[in-house]
Design a protein around this motif. Sequence first.
Motif, PDB file in Angstrom:
ATOM      1  N   PRO A  13       0.708  -1.155   0.055  1.00 43.21           N
ATOM      2  CA  PRO A  13      -0.090   0.011  -0.045  1.00 43.21           C
ATOM      3  C   PRO A  13       0.794   1.158   0.087  1.00 43.21           C
ATOM      4  O   PRO A  13       1.807   1.178   0.517  1.00 43.21           O
ATOM      5  N   ALA A  14       0.293   2.284  -0.784  1.00 40.58           N
ATOM      6  CA  ALA A  14       1.167   3.618  -0.757  1.00 40.58           C
ATOM      7  C   ALA A  14       1.066   4.109   0.644  1.00 40.58           C
ATOM      8  O   ALA A  14      -0.025   4.137   1.278  1.00 40.58           O
ATOM      9  N   ARG A  15       2.062   4.633   0.986  1.00 37.90           N
ATOM     10  CA  ARG A  15       2.136   5.505   2.422  1.00 37.90           C
ATOM     11  C   ARG A  15       1.720   6.882   2.246  1.00 37.90           C
ATOM     12  O   ARG A  15       2.126   7.358   1.253  1.00 37.90           O
ATOM     13  N   ARG A  16       0.942   6.976   3.117  1.00 39.25           N
ATOM     14  CA  ARG A  16       0.433   8.748   2.946  1.00 39.25           C
ATOM     15  C   ARG A  16       0.575   9.154   4.470  1.00 39.25           C
ATOM     16  O   ARG A  16       0.003   8.821   5.377  1.00 39.25           O
ATOM     17  N   PRO A  17       1.784   9.909   4.803  1.00 39.45           N
ATOM     18  CA  PRO A  17       2.444  10.025   5.969  1.00 39.45           C
ATOM     19  C   PRO A  17       1.549  11.199   6.701  1.00 39.45           C
ATOM     20  O   PRO A  17       1.417  11.107   7.749  1.00 39.45           O
ATOM     21  N   GLY A  18       0.757  11.956   6.117  1.00 42.85           N
ATOM     22  CA  GLY A  18       0.113  13.163   6.377  1.00 42.85           C
ATOM     23  C   GLY A  18      -1.362  12.663   6.790  1.00 42.85           C
ATOM     24  O   GLY A  18      -1.971  13.500   7.651  1.00 42.85           O
ATOM     25  N   ARG A  19      -1.852  11.734   6.409  1.00 36.59           N
ATOM     26  CA  ARG A  19      -3.179  11.307   6.501  1.00 36.59           C
ATOM     27  C   ARG A  19      -3.608  10.993   7.853  1.00 36.59           C
ATOM     28  O   ARG A  19      -4.530  11.461   8.292  1.00 36.59           O
ATOM     29  N   ARG A  20      -2.598  10.057   8.491  1.00 32.52           N
ATOM     30  CA  ARG A  20      -2.878  10.068  10.260  1.00 32.52           C
ATOM     31  C   ARG A  20      -3.064  11.271  10.981  1.00 32.52           C
ATOM     32  O   ARG A  20      -3.797  11.512  11.670  1.00 32.52           O
ATOM     33  N   LEU A  21      -1.958  12.087  10.514  1.00 29.35           N
ATOM     34  CA  LEU A  21      -2.135  13.437  11.264  1.00 29.35           C
ATOM     35  C   LEU A  21      -3.123  14.171  11.172  1.00 29.35           C
ATOM     36  O   LEU A  21      -3.786  15.065  11.844  1.00 29.35           O
ATOM     37  N   ALA A  22      -3.460  14.254   9.866  1.00 29.26           N
ATOM     38  CA  ALA A  22      -4.949  14.977   9.401  1.00 29.26           C
ATOM     39  C   ALA A  22      -5.924  14.369  10.171  1.00 29.26           C
ATOM     40  O   ALA A  22      -6.970  15.247  10.684  1.00 29.26           O
ATOM     41  N   TRP A  23      -6.124  13.025  10.218  1.00 31.61           N
ATOM     42  CA  TRP A  23      -7.393  12.526  11.084  1.00 31.61           C
ATOM     43  C   TRP A  23      -7.323  12.998  12.355  1.00 31.61           C
ATOM     44  O   TRP A  23      -8.333  13.379  13.178  1.00 31.61           O
ATOM     45  N   TRP A  24      -6.098  12.974  13.145  1.00 33.03           N
ATOM     46  CA  TRP A  24      -6.109  13.447  14.473  1.00 33.03           C
ATOM     47  C   TRP A  24      -6.493  14.730  14.590  1.00 33.03           C
ATOM     48  O   TRP A  24      -7.020  15.211  15.548  1.00 33.03           O
ATOM     49  N   GLY A  25      -5.950  15.585  13.734  1.00 33.31           N
ATOM     50  CA  GLY A  25      -6.056  17.184  13.818  1.00 33.31           C
ATOM     51  C   GLY A  25      -7.544  17.153  13.580  1.00 33.31           C
ATOM     52  O   GLY A  25      -8.206  18.053  14.220  1.00 33.31           O
ATOM     53  N   LEU A  26      -8.534  16.473  12.823  1.00 31.09           N
ATOM     54  CA  LEU A  26      -9.912  16.630  12.834  1.00 31.09           C
ATOM     55  C   LEU A  26     -10.446  16.176  13.934  1.00 31.09           C
ATOM     56  O   LEU A  26     -11.492  16.881  14.562  1.00 31.09           O
ATOM     57  N   ARG A  92      -4.590  14.344  -2.369  1.00 32.18           N
ATOM     58  CA  ARG A  92      -5.635  15.281  -2.132  1.00 32.18           C
ATOM     59  C   ARG A  92      -6.465  15.343  -1.035  1.00 32.18           C
ATOM     60  O   ARG A  92      -7.006  16.265  -0.152  1.00 32.18           O
ATOM     61  N   GLY A  93      -6.763  14.013  -0.560  1.00 30.73           N
ATOM     62  CA  GLY A  93      -7.704  13.726   0.632  1.00 30.73           C
ATOM     63  C   GLY A  93      -7.060  14.141   1.896  1.00 30.73           C
ATOM     64  O   GLY A  93      -7.810  14.681   2.899  1.00 30.73           O
ATOM     65  N   THR A  94      -5.653  14.126   2.067  1.00 27.16           N
ATOM     66  CA  THR A  94      -5.019  14.427   3.359  1.00 27.16           C
ATOM     67  C   THR A  94      -4.934  16.074   3.292  1.00 27.16           C
ATOM     68  O   THR A  94      -5.243  16.393   4.570  1.00 27.16           O
ATOM     69  N   VAL A  95      -4.976  16.735   2.483  1.00 27.85           N
ATOM     70  CA  VAL A  95      -4.976  18.157   2.278  1.00 27.85           C
ATOM     71  C   VAL A  95      -6.558  18.582   2.589  1.00 27.85           C
ATOM     72  O   VAL A  95      -6.418  19.600   3.333  1.00 27.85           O
ATOM     73  N   VAL A  96      -7.331  18.033   2.238  1.00 30.12           N
ATOM     74  CA  VAL A  96      -8.910  18.580   2.466  1.00 30.12           C
ATOM     75  C   VAL A  96      -8.876  18.185   3.838  1.00 30.12           C
ATOM     76  O   VAL A  96      -9.507  19.021   4.401  1.00 30.12           O
ATOM     77  N   LEU A  97      -8.734  16.953   4.436  1.00 34.18           N
ATOM     78  CA  LEU A  97      -8.726  16.821   5.984  1.00 34.18           C
ATOM     79  C   LEU A  97      -8.215  17.777   6.702  1.00 34.18           C
ATOM     80  O   LEU A  97      -8.724  18.380   7.674  1.00 34.18           O
ATOM     81  N   ALA A  98      -6.797  18.184   6.318  1.00 33.11           N
ATOM     82  CA  ALA A  98      -6.112  18.895   7.127  1.00 33.11           C
ATOM     83  C   ALA A  98      -6.636  20.414   7.221  1.00 33.11           C
ATOM     84  O   ALA A  98      -6.725  21.078   8.053  1.00 33.11           O
ATOM     85  N   ILE A  99      -7.084  20.972   6.046  1.00 37.64           N
ATOM     86  CA  ILE A  99      -7.794  22.175   5.873  1.00 37.64           C
ATOM     87  C   ILE A  99      -8.932  22.320   6.611  1.00 37.64           C
ATOM     88  O   ILE A  99      -9.332  23.345   7.432  1.00 37.64           O
ATOM     89  N   ILE A 100      -9.900  21.312   6.490  1.00 33.85           N
ATOM     90  CA  ILE A 100     -11.073  21.058   7.285  1.00 33.85           C
ATOM     91  C   ILE A 100     -10.993  21.199   8.932  1.00 33.85           C
ATOM     92  O   ILE A 100     -11.262  22.137   9.699  1.00 33.85           O
ATOM     93  N   ALA A 101      -9.813  20.601   9.322  1.00 32.87           N
ATOM     94  CA  ALA A 101      -9.514  20.581  10.714  1.00 32.87           C
ATOM     95  C   ALA A 101      -8.906  21.986  11.195  1.00 32.87           C
ATOM     96  O   ALA A 101      -9.545  22.255  12.103  1.00 32.87           O
TER      97      ALA A 101
END
Length: 135
Positions: A13-26, A92-101
């Motif tokens: 699986p492709a690693r998305r290092p910021g996705r987990r941080l974005a979910w925690w931020g949200l 793109r999903g990580t950026v959207v989650l981070a901006i929403i947070a």
Amino acid sequence: MADSTTVSTGSTPARRPGRRLAWWGLAWALFSFFSVLVMAVVGFDFDPNDFGRSYWREQIGHRERMLVYCLLPPAAAVVLGGWALLKRGRSRGTVVLAIIAVVFAGLFTWATVALGLDAINAARSFSDRPDFSPY
């Protein structure tokens, strides 16, 4: 083409290092809603005439401390969301989650500060007026 001696285990699986941080931020941004509620309860004065000036002088410091404590969850959400935006390899999903947070945390920060400053100013005004006697 693969050699007959190599074993294919499937795609990694492709690693998305910021996705987990974005979910925690949200998550912290949504948790910040409770900070707004706490600050609203701290600043609610049912009957301010029941207490004297010394009580309201003590309340000023208490309400200032509560404002600082209630600003910690939205600050954590902004830090996590900003960190997710700065990580490399973001999707793109990580950026959207981070901006929403960050946006939710900003709104809740504004509401918490508004309620906190109102509560502090109310306690200051109650501490400046003369004591009331119920009789």
